[in-house]
Scaffold this active site. Structure first.
Site, short mmCIF file in Angstrom:
data_model
loop_
_atom_site.label_atom_id
_atom_site.label_comp_id
_atom_site.label_asym_id
_atom_site.label_seq_id
_atom_site.Cartn_x
_atom_site.Cartn_y
_atom_site.Cartn_z
N LYS A 104 -6.69 -2.46 -2.32
CA LYS A 104 -5.51 -2.37 -3.21
C LYS A 104 -4.71 -3.69 -3.19
O LYS A 104 -5.08 -4.62 -2.48
CB LYS A 104 -4.67 -1.16 -2.82
C1 LIG Z 1 -7.37 4.35 -4.03
C2 LIG Z 1 -6.92 5.46 -4.91
C3 LIG Z 1 -6.55 6.72 -4.41
C4 LIG Z 1 -6.79 7.15 -2.98
O1 LIG Z 1 -6.23 6.33 -2.04
P1 LIG Z 1 -6.92 6.22 -0.58
O2 LIG Z 1 -5.93 5.36 0.15
O3 LIG Z 1 -8.24 5.58 -0.76
O4 LIG Z 1 -7.00 7.59 -0.01
C5 LIG Z 1 -6.01 7.65 -5.28
N1 LIG Z 1 -5.86 7.39 -6.58
C6 LIG Z 1 -6.24 6.22 -7.12
C7 LIG Z 1 -6.04 5.99 -8.58
C8 LIG Z 1 -6.80 5.22 -6.31
O5 LIG Z 1 -7.19 4.08 -6.84
#
Ligand SMILES: *Cc1c(COP(=O)(O)O)cnc(C)c1O
Length: 411
Positions: A198
């Site tokens: 992210k």
């Molecule tokens: C990455 C992501 C998640 C989940 O997050 P994690 O930290 O991997 O559990 C949920 N929604 C979206 C749109 C994402 O890109």
């Protein structure tokens, strides 16, 4: 063969968000981590790093409450639990998202009702949401996919008119805004992820934010096994989990937060460079949706019209990889979420199929004809990896490679 190897060796290596090359991790993270270890306070119930991060994150966004969680998935689960659905209540959500945004709905005993998306942005719209509303709709989840904000004006108008709370999934949209309003501040409650790939990262981690005191309180409790810390007569008030972030993660999160602006600015600047370079190519759609949207480019998505570009997104991805060593993801998550086994075969708790057993049949109608935007969007999209360490030269290389690949495809 030798010729091919020779060209591959000379190709620039793009930084990757899966290791240090495409991340902003450095001395600040190490210094704060060392401090946590030296102090020996690793739990956020006693330490200060997670709390400090929460305060700064809330301040940045201008929201009243921010709480850290172990994962983005956990943050979403917390938000859903804060809404407190009755079993069988419906959460409207997108057909194109991370599974971590969907499974917690089922764990709360609620039914994900998928709505279609705009094939250009792959985002939900007021129109697609409205078609999915029923008397059992308990919440609407909007996902700002790839860093591109949803068209929140009409969405909030609809939600407010119907009295339905909105949950914003901002996992991919740090720093993004719509008509000058930050994503995560327009709905009732919002979630972020700090997973490896992210905008900023702690490897795993999440944040839930809200301006509503009732949802803030329930979120805090849900993260803490619903134990009423600090209350005169604390108890475990309701069914909840331990979703706390630890101090080691909090220390890294705090250091990373200081780099968020840099990450966003760099991604946006390079993305504009690429958009400029690719403008006017026949059959190629660019992420350029008007001044009301501030897109912060978790990824850079093109759409490829396969009636104009032979081979479409898949063909373009193949040449980019084979000729230029550039990896990309045609079709993003490959298939709509409802085509995954968990939904198609209702694989949940034992053989019960709970909570699908409580659903209205129409809520489980995943017929292709109901999702034209989803299928078109997935068919056309080409997702280019993106991160804050791309340089002008990297982007020029990507642009040149795309143009040359399109020439090759034309034959
Ligand atoms: C990455 C992501 C998640 C989940 O997050 P994690 O930290 O991997 O559990 C949920 N929604 C979206 C749109 C994402 O890109």
């Amino acid at each position: 063969m030798i010729e091919k190897l020779a060209t591959q060796v000379s190709l620039p290596q793009l930084p990757s968000d899966q290791d240090a090359s495409g991340r902003t991790l450095g001395d600040e993270e190490i210094r704060l981590l060392a401090d946590v270890i030296e102090k020996g306070v690793l739990t956020s119930t006693k330490g200060n790093y997670v709390r400090e991060f929460e305060q700064k994150f809330a301040q940045r966004l201008g929201v009243k409450h921010a709480y850290c969680t172990s994962h983005g998935t956990a943050a979403l689960h917390v938000a859903y639990a804060a809404i407190d659905p009755e079993p069988g209540d419906e959460f409207i959500t997108t057909s194109i998202t991370d599974m971590g945004a969907l499974t917690p709905i089922l764990y709360q005993g609620a039914i994900p009702v998928f709505c279609d998306v705009d094939p250009r942005t792959l985002n939900v719209t007021a129109e697609t949401i409205e078609r999915a509303i029923s008397p059992r709709t308990k919440a609407i989840i909007v996902t700002h996919l790839f860093g591109q904000p949803c068209d929140m004006g009409p969405i909030m108008e609809l939600a407010i008119a119907r009295g339905i709370p909105v949950i914003e999934d901002c996992a991919q949209a740090f720093g993004a805004s719509y008509k000058g309003r930050a994503v995560g501040t327009m709905g009732d409650i919002a979630c972020f992820s700090l997973q490896q790939g992210k905008h900023i990262t702690t490897g795993e981690g999440g944040v839930v934010v809200t301006n509503r005191d009732d949802l803030g309180r329930r979120s805090y409790l849900y993260i803490n096994k619903a134990w009423g810390y600090g209350d005169p007569k604390p108890d475990h008030y309701f069914l909840a989990l331990n979703y706390r972030m630890n101090e080691l993660t909090g220390a890294v999160a705090l250091a990373q937060l200081g780099k968020l602006d840099m990450s966003v600015d760099s991604r946006v600047e390079r993305a504009h460079q690429l958009t400029k370079s690719l403008r006017g190519l026949p059959g190629i759609g660019l992420p350029d949706f008007g001044p009301e949207y501030f897109h912060t480019f978790w990824k850079y998505c093109l759409t490829v019209d396969d009636s104009i570009v032979p081979g479409g997104a898949v063909g373009l991805a193949k040449i980019l990889k084979e000729q230029y060593g550039i990896f990309s993801a045609p079709r993003y998550i490959q298939k709509p979420a409802f085509r995954c086994q968990i939904f198609a075969e209702r694989v949940t708790f034992g053989k019960s199929q709970f909570p699908f057993t409580l659903a209205r049949p129409e809520a489980l109608d995943y017929s292709e004809r109901l999702f034209p935007g989803t299928f078109k969007g997935l068919n056309d999209v080409l997702v280019l990896p993106w991160n804050e360490n791309y340089t002008r030269q990297h982007v020029a290389f990507i642009a040149d490679s795309i143009k040359a690949s399109l020439e090759t495809l034309k034959g």
